[in-house]
Scaffold this motif. Sequence first.
Motif, mmCIF file in Angstrom:
data_model
loop_
_atom_site.group_PDB
_atom_site.id
_atom_site.type_symbol
_atom_site.label_atom_id
_atom_site.label_comp_id
_atom_site.label_asym_id
_atom_site.label_seq_id
_atom_site.Cartn_x
_atom_site.Cartn_y
_atom_site.Cartn_z
ATOM 1 N N MET A 1 -7.115 57.611 4.074
ATOM 2 C CA MET A 1 -6.536 57.589 5.431
ATOM 3 C C MET A 1 -5.235 58.381 5.462
ATOM 4 N N GLU A 2 -5.112 59.255 6.464
ATOM 5 C CA GLU A 2 -3.896 60.051 6.631
ATOM 6 C C GLU A 2 -2.923 59.262 7.491
ATOM 7 N N LYS A 3 -1.713 59.110 6.979
ATOM 8 C CA LYS A 3 -0.732 58.234 7.613
ATOM 9 C C LYS A 3 -0.413 58.616 9.061
ATOM 10 N N GLU A 4 -0.257 59.908 9.305
ATOM 11 C CA GLU A 4 0.182 60.357 10.623
ATOM 12 C C GLU A 4 -0.976 60.747 11.540
ATOM 13 N N CYS A 5 -2.203 60.370 11.181
ATOM 14 C CA CYS A 5 -3.366 60.802 11.962
ATOM 15 C C CYS A 5 -3.728 59.745 13.002
ATOM 16 N N ILE A 6 -3.673 60.125 14.261
ATOM 17 C CA ILE A 6 -3.959 59.191 15.356
ATOM 18 C C ILE A 6 -5.386 58.652 15.271
ATOM 19 N N CYS B 1 -7.237 58.331 12.500
ATOM 20 C CA CYS B 1 -7.284 57.360 11.396
ATOM 21 C C CYS B 1 -6.744 56.011 11.877
ATOM 22 N N ASN B 2 -5.664 56.044 12.654
ATOM 23 C CA ASN B 2 -5.109 54.787 13.173
ATOM 24 C C ASN B 2 -6.102 54.081 14.091
ATOM 25 N N ILE B 3 -6.772 54.847 14.950
ATOM 26 C CA ILE B 3 -7.767 54.248 15.861
ATOM 27 C C ILE B 3 -8.921 53.654 15.063
ATOM 28 N N VAL B 4 -9.464 54.463 14.133
ATOM 29 C CA VAL B 4 -10.605 54.025 13.316
ATOM 30 C C VAL B 4 -10.271 52.744 12.543
ATOM 31 N N ASN B 5 -9.024 52.651 12.094
ATOM 32 C CA ASN B 5 -8.619 51.505 11.275
ATOM 33 C C ASN B 5 -8.082 50.338 12.098
ATOM 34 N N LYS C 1 -5.694 50.132 14.306
ATOM 35 C CA LYS C 1 -4.233 50.006 14.463
ATOM 36 C C LYS C 1 -3.796 50.232 15.910
ATOM 37 N N THR C 2 -4.756 50.491 16.800
ATOM 38 C CA THR C 2 -4.443 50.645 18.226
ATOM 39 C C THR C 2 -5.346 49.676 18.986
ATOM 40 N N ASP C 3 -5.155 49.610 20.317
ATOM 41 C CA ASP C 3 -6.018 48.697 21.090
ATOM 42 C C ASP C 3 -7.244 49.416 21.648
ATOM 43 N N THR C 4 -7.581 50.567 21.093
ATOM 44 C CA THR C 4 -8.756 51.335 21.544
ATOM 45 C C THR C 4 -10.028 50.515 21.352
ATOM 46 N N ARG C 5 -10.807 50.416 22.439
ATOM 47 C CA ARG C 5 -12.077 49.693 22.366
ATOM 48 C C ARG C 5 -13.191 50.632 21.933
ATOM 49 N N PHE C 6 -14.029 50.152 21.025
ATOM 50 C CA PHE C 6 -15.129 50.989 20.548
ATOM 51 C C PHE C 6 -16.366 50.753 21.408
ATOM 52 N N ILE D 1 -17.069 60.847 19.225
ATOM 53 C CA ILE D 1 -17.787 60.299 18.072
ATOM 54 C C ILE D 1 -16.967 60.708 16.844
ATOM 55 N N VAL D 2 -16.430 59.715 16.142
ATOM 56 C CA VAL D 2 -15.394 59.984 15.131
ATOM 57 C C VAL D 2 -15.760 59.328 13.797
ATOM 58 N N PRO D 3 -15.945 60.119 12.737
ATOM 59 C CA PRO D 3 -16.209 59.533 11.420
ATOM 60 C C PRO D 3 -15.038 58.665 10.960
ATOM 61 N N ARG D 4 -15.337 57.615 10.236
ATOM 62 C CA ARG D 4 -14.270 56.762 9.695
ATOM 63 C C ARG D 4 -13.443 57.521 8.648
ATOM 64 N N ARG D 5 -14.106 58.386 7.897
ATOM 65 C CA ARG D 5 -13.428 59.130 6.834
ATOM 66 C C ARG D 5 -12.672 60.313 7.416
ATOM 67 N N HIS D 6 -11.476 60.561 6.920
ATOM 68 C CA HIS D 6 -10.679 61.687 7.417
ATOM 69 C C HIS D 6 -11.201 62.997 6.842
ATOM 70 N N ILE D 7 -11.763 63.805 7.734
ATOM 71 C CA ILE D 7 -12.155 65.186 7.419
ATOM 72 C C ILE D 7 -11.444 66.016 8.481
ATOM 73 N N ARG D 8 -10.778 67.109 8.109
ATOM 74 C CA ARG D 8 -9.946 67.831 9.072
ATOM 75 C C ARG D 8 -10.760 68.457 10.216
#
Length: 110
Positions: free
Chosen positions: A1-6, A8-12, A14-19, A42-49
């Motif tokens: 997980m990339e610390k500053e990646c929005i 990654c935060n959503i996937v994990n 860390k935000t109130d984004t509803r899936f 559609i966003v993979p859980r794994r961070h790929i640039r």
Amino acid sequence: MEKECIFCNIVNGKTDTRFVFEDDQLVVFKDINPHAPVHDLIVPRRHIRSINDMTDADQGLVAHMLAVGRDVAREREINASGYKLVFNVEWGGGQRIFHLHMHLLGGWKK
Ligand code: 5GP
Ligand code: ZN
């Protein structure tokens, strides 16, 4: 997980984004600034640039993203009218969030 990646935060969670949908490989949520009546990401859980960083080992993941895009389009009842599945690749290709994602766009009036 990339610390500053929005994304990654959503996937994990860390935000109130509803899936809209989630499984072990990816999550789907609504775009915060929609460009169409239906605009999901559609966003993979794994961070790929970006697609540029996709390896042969990621081919199954990208095929799965397409299949989930198709299924969400059907659930949203835009499959018959039609839709777009779009990858923006790097800055010149319109990519602004550098965590791989695919746009599902549709629902325009005829
Ligand atoms: P890109 O231009 O990188 O292909 O697309 C990124 C998309 O992510 C944009 O359409 C933008 O509106 C969306 N987006 C950016 N930040 C957020 C966010 O925090 N939440 C959600 N739901 N969408 C976001
Ligand atoms: Zn990320």
